[in-house]
Motif scaffolding. Structure first.
Motif, PDB file in Angstrom:
ATOM      1  N   UNK A  45      -4.434  -4.465   4.784  1.00  6.63           N
ATOM      2  CA  UNK A  45      -3.844  -3.734   4.887  1.00  6.63           C
ATOM      3  C   UNK A  45      -3.826  -2.345   3.261  1.00  6.63           C
ATOM      4  N   UNK A  46      -4.868  -0.953   3.993  1.00  8.58           N
ATOM      5  CA  UNK A  46      -5.084  -0.067   3.008  1.00  8.58           C
ATOM      6  C   UNK A  46      -4.881   1.134   2.436  1.00  8.58           C
ATOM      7  N   UNK A  47      -3.861   0.711   1.004  1.00  9.26           N
ATOM      8  CA  UNK A  47      -2.881   1.753   1.674  1.00  9.26           C
ATOM      9  C   UNK A  47      -3.361   3.479   0.981  1.00  9.26           C
ATOM     10  N   UNK A  77     -10.985  -0.270  -2.620  1.00 10.52           N
ATOM     11  CA  UNK A  77      -9.447  -0.049  -1.704  1.00 10.52           C
ATOM     12  C   UNK A  77      -8.837  -0.734  -2.248  1.00 10.52           C
ATOM     13  N   UNK A  78      -7.220  -0.412  -1.821  1.00  9.92           N
ATOM     14  CA  UNK A  78      -6.268  -1.509  -2.541  1.00  9.92           C
ATOM     15  C   UNK A  78      -5.009  -1.119  -2.036  1.00  9.92           C
ATOM     16  N   UNK A  79      -4.475  -2.593  -1.396  1.00 11.77           N
ATOM     17  CA  UNK A  79      -3.514  -2.299  -0.030  1.00 11.77           C
ATOM     18  C   UNK A  79      -2.992  -3.687  -0.595  1.00 11.77           C
ATOM     19  N   UNK A  80      -2.144  -4.289   0.951  1.00 17.30           N
ATOM     20  CA  UNK A  80      -1.253  -5.227   0.576  1.00 17.30           C
ATOM     21  C   UNK A  80      -2.304  -6.047   1.714  1.00 17.30           C
ATOM     22  N   UNK A  81      -1.901  -8.138   0.941  1.00 12.02           N
ATOM     23  CA  UNK A  81      -2.311  -8.533   1.945  1.00 12.02           C
ATOM     24  C   UNK A  81      -1.637  -8.727   3.393  1.00 12.02           C
ATOM     25  N   UNK A  82      -2.468  -8.763   4.489  1.00  7.95           N
ATOM     26  CA  UNK A  82      -1.718  -9.516   6.089  1.00  7.95           C
ATOM     27  C   UNK A  82      -1.912 -10.802   6.421  1.00  7.95           C
ATOM     28  N   UNK A  83      -2.643 -11.069   5.920  1.00  8.95           N
ATOM     29  CA  UNK A  83      -3.287 -12.972   5.837  1.00  8.95           C
ATOM     30  C   UNK A  83      -4.441 -13.166   5.547  1.00  8.95           C
ATOM     31  N   UNK A  84      -4.631 -14.151   4.744  1.00 10.94           N
ATOM     32  CA  UNK A  84      -5.540 -14.455   4.599  1.00 10.94           C
ATOM     33  C   UNK A  84      -5.981 -16.230   4.817  1.00 10.94           C
ATOM     34  N   UNK A  85      -7.316 -16.523   4.922  1.00  8.21           N
ATOM     35  CA  UNK A  85      -7.485 -17.795   5.734  1.00  8.21           C
ATOM     36  C   UNK A  85      -7.530 -18.630   5.040  1.00  8.21           C
ATOM     37  N   UNK A  86      -8.201 -18.451   3.553  1.00 10.96           N
ATOM     38  CA  UNK A  86      -8.525 -19.353   2.708  1.00 10.96           C
ATOM     39  C   UNK A  86      -7.514 -19.912   1.411  1.00 10.96           C
ATOM     40  N   UNK A  87      -6.409 -19.336   2.384  1.00 10.37           N
ATOM     41  CA  UNK A  87      -5.364 -19.069   0.968  1.00 10.37           C
ATOM     42  C   UNK A  87      -5.341 -18.951  -0.285  1.00 10.37           C
ATOM     43  N   UNK A 333     -11.543  11.286  -6.857  1.00 12.26           N
ATOM     44  CA  UNK A 333     -10.478  12.061  -5.762  1.00 12.26           C
ATOM     45  C   UNK A 333     -10.029  10.694  -5.091  1.00 12.26           C
ATOM     46  N   UNK A 334      -8.623  10.582  -5.326  1.00 14.90           N
ATOM     47  CA  UNK A 334      -8.264   9.390  -4.599  1.00 14.90           C
ATOM     48  C   UNK A 334      -7.625   9.293  -3.044  1.00 14.90           C
ATOM     49  N   UNK A 335      -7.355   8.982  -2.180  1.00 12.52           N
ATOM     50  CA  UNK A 335      -7.265   8.840  -0.747  1.00 12.52           C
ATOM     51  C   UNK A 335      -6.255   8.685   0.150  1.00 12.52           C
ATOM     52  N   UNK A 336      -5.170   8.946   0.091  1.00  8.43           N
ATOM     53  CA  UNK A 336      -3.614   8.706   0.331  1.00  8.43           C
ATOM     54  C   UNK A 336      -4.319   7.466   1.796  1.00  8.43           C
ATOM     55  N   UNK A 337      -4.719   6.899   2.220  1.00  5.00           N
ATOM     56  CA  UNK A 337      -5.406   5.889   3.542  1.00  5.00           C
ATOM     57  C   UNK A 337      -4.216   5.673   4.585  1.00  5.00           C
ATOM     58  N   UNK A 338      -3.356   5.351   4.047  1.00  9.36           N
ATOM     59  CA  UNK A 338      -2.142   4.824   5.023  1.00  9.36           C
ATOM     60  C   UNK A 338      -1.371   5.795   5.344  1.00  9.36           C
ATOM     61  N   UNK A 339      -1.198   7.590   4.603  1.00  5.93           N
ATOM     62  CA  UNK A 339      -0.808   8.618   5.254  1.00  5.93           C
ATOM     63  C   UNK A 339       0.751   8.715   5.320  1.00  5.93           C
TER      64      UNK A 339
END
Length: 339
Positions: A45-47, A77-87, A333-339
């Motif tokens: 999830x991109x923030x 992109x900078x954000x938070x991991x939702x899931x990772x199948x690779x572990x 320019x930094x983009x607040x993607x999550x809003x």
């Protein structure tokens, strides 16, 4: 895996560039499904993201950058991991992504979700927030790589000033700020004289119009005016920076806004031992990217980072991407993607 399966129908917003029947390219914010993303291991999830010249080229339909449309640009992109199948990463972990194919032919950071190979991501350094990481972004990473490469060639503040072309751009502004923090004098070259005071506030020792670089003309070498240089624009500016670099100095190159080609003799290389150093921030090994990122979070970390970037919303990105094409972009320019 179950988390990613459960999120397949999740709706998110993204900048989508589409090719029209007239051969033009339209940029709009649209709703997308996670199932529209490529089938890769790591779902994020991109923030925050940031804007770069390469994003503007992709958003303008440059098929040397992006081959197929519709497409979502965003090489950062900078954000938070939702899931990772690779572990490799854990759910909720903060990560950053720069380069590789992100935003080129893989849906990029100007969308609220991305799905990428796990080996494209790095843990976000503890010393940086996700927003701070994107204030640097690829522009800041490239600046840091350029300075590090000059250092590896022996550059030190006592050698004399470092010239920086394209000084008001993303790479240029962060280069000037980091160089100043490390004790270097800098000569900032820009085609925007109205930004002179801003460049001095960033740490530039002197500001000159970019065209003065080219006053050396067709001469094979000119007077040695700077110890080293960071070029961000290419073309004649790169050639003429090399011609006026002091013996034993070096010039890094990372951009082609002016031109992808340049013409000159070998004289600066064989009579002054000047070096031309290429900078790649896209496909460098992940461990090298991790190492330079740790420097960005330590001795290259800038105080009051907010002053180096303007925060914008995802909805503003079409307008701001046009600034790059029109030569009106200033700083980061930094983009607040999550809003």
């Amino acid at each position: 895996m179950s988390n990613q399966t459960n999120s397949d129908n999740k709706i998110f917003k993204a900048l989508v560039v589409e090719e029209t029947s007239e051969g033009t390219f339209a940029k709009n914010i649209q709703e997308r499904h996670v199932s529209d993303l490529p089938d890769n291991d790591l779902l994020i999830e991109v923030h925050y993201s940031s804007l770069n010249y390469k994003d503007a080229m992709s958003a303008s339909g440059n098929k040397s950058i992006t081959k197929n449309y519709p497409h979502t640009p965003g090489i950062d992109a900078a954000g938070v991991v939702i899931s990772d199948k690779s572990g490799t990463f854990s759910e909720g972990q903060e990560v950053v992504v720069f380069g590789y194919d992100l935003g080129m032919n893989t849906a990029g950071g100007l969308g609220q979700m991305i799905a990428i190979p796990a080996d494209w991501a790095l843990p976000c350094p503890e010393a940086l927030s996700l927003k701070e990481a994107m204030i640097y972004g690829t522009g800041g990473l490239t600046a840091a790589l350029s300075i590090q490469k000059l250092e590896k060639m022996g550059a030190k503040p006592s050698d004399g000033p470092v010239a920086v072309s394209g000084a008001t751009g993303g790479v240029g502004t962060i280069s000037i700020a980091i160089l100043s923090q490390l004790g270097y004098e800098t000569i900032a070259f820009s085609g925007k004289p109205e930004q002179s005071e801003h460049l001095k506030e960033l740490g530039a020792t002197e500001v000159r119009h970019r065209d003065t670089i080219n006053e050396v003309g067709n001469r094979p070498v000119g007077r040695p005016l700077w110890a080293n240089a960071i070029d961000t624009v290419g073309g004649d500016y790169l050639a003429n920076l090399l011609k006026q670099t002091k013996p034993g100095g070096a010039v890094t190159t990372c951009g082609l806004a002016a031109s992808a080609s340049f013409s000159m003799t070998v004289l600066p290389f064989i009579t002054r031992a000047v070096s031309l150093l290429g900078i790649d921030s896209v496909f460098i090994p992940l461990e090298d990217k991790k190492a330079i990122w740790q420097r960005v979070a330590t001795d290259m970390k800038l105080p009051n980072l907010e002053q180096y970037a303007e925060e914008i919303t995802l909805e503003q990105t079409p307008e701001y991407l046009e600034r790059f094409i029109d030569g009106k972009a200033v700083g980061r320019y930094v983009v607040n993607v999550k809003g």
